[in-house]
Design an enzyme around this catalytic site. Structure first.
Site, PDB file in Angstrom:
ATOM      1  N   TYR A 123      -1.937  -0.371  10.921  1.00 33.56           N
ATOM      2  CA  TYR A 123      -1.981  -0.791   9.519  1.00 33.56           C
ATOM      3  C   TYR A 123      -0.722  -0.339   8.788  1.00 33.56           C
ATOM      4  CZ  TYR A 123      -3.545  -1.057   4.643  1.00 33.56           C
ATOM      5  OH  TYR A 123      -3.643  -1.318   3.299  1.00 33.56           O
ATOM      6  N   SER A 160       0.851  -1.186   0.000  1.00 31.81           N
ATOM      7  CA  SER A 160       0.000   0.000   0.000  1.00 31.81           C
ATOM      8  C   SER A 160       0.888   1.237   0.000  1.00 31.81           C
ATOM      9  CB  SER A 160      -0.882  -0.005   1.254  1.00 31.81           C
ATOM     10  OG  SER A 160      -1.536   1.233   1.437  1.00 31.81           O
TER      11      SER A 160
END
Length: 240
Positions: A146, A133
């Protein structure tokens, strides 16, 4: 020429399902792994083995890979796509959400990689694609745990590349920005979800999973002597 087996984790929806459809259309036999077997089977892809597997179960991952290789031959690539995005603040996010992301986003990548890597090294060829990501390259509000897992994926990918490049195995990191998937729905904090949706709308929307699948296929489709080490992509309107 018969095309080789590719393993796709997190294949029941989003990026994983889009990637499975694209690679199948290119002629590859597939092993699809996810916890929702019905969603994978509904893809109705030819020469595809669907197995209900949680990638945090190393034994189950290895067993499924062994079964697929017995049927279709050696795995030439794995797309380590399974992951969770559970947004929250470090001060009050439920700790079990941290554990779930660490297990899925980090250990799941390691377990998938281990299931195919020894064979790739023995053959002197193969490709590991880790779906990370933009949050593996920079921080975002309410993304602390995260972000930590995705920074880990980036670091793991780079370290793995250094270990295996001289033996003919490629390692690719795919780092998308916001994508229209089910990931956000698993966040338990409704305010954070609402803020995220508003931020996404302000950017003009998120990427279609198909776009990310095409980036994966592009990197994999290069000659084995060429490694696209990292692809970072986002909607044009996404500033961060």
């Amino acid at each position: 020429m018969t095309k080789p087996l590719i393993v796709v984790t997190g294949a029941s929806s989003g990026i994983g399902a889009a990637t499975a459809r694209l690679l199948s259309a290119q002629g590859h036999p597939l092993l699809l792994l996810a916890r929702r077997s019905r969603r994978m089977e509904e893809l109705a892809l030819p020469r595809t083995l669907c197995r209900r597997v949680d990638v945090t179960d190393r034994g189950a991952v290895e067993a499924a890979v062994h079964e697929a290789q017995e049927r279709f031959g050696p795995a030439d690539a794995i797309i380590n796509n399974a992951g969770a995005m559970l947004l929250g603040r470090i001060a009050d996010q439920p700790v079990d959400e941290w554990d779930r992301m660490i297990d899925l986003n980090v250990k799941g990548v390691l377990y998938g990689t281990r299931a195919v890597l020894p064979g790739m090294l023995a053959r002197g060829t193969g490709t590991i694609v880790n779906v990370s990501s933009i949050a593996g390259r920079k921080t975002f509000p309410d993304h602390g745990a995260y972000v930590a897992t995705k920074f880990a994926v980036h670091a793991l990918s780079e370290n793995l590349r250094e270990e295996v490049a001289a033996r003919g195995v490629r390692v690719v990191t795919i780092a998308p920005g916001a994508v229209e998937t089910e990931l956000l729905s698993h966040t338990s904090d409704e305010r954070i979800k609402s803020d995220y949706e508003a931020w996404k709308e302000s950017a003009g929307g998120a990427l279609d999973p198909q776009v990310v699948a095409e980036a994966i296929a592009y990197a994999y489709g290069q000659p084995q002597s060429v490694t696209i080490r990292e692809i970072v992509l986002a909607a044009t309107g996404q500033e961060a």
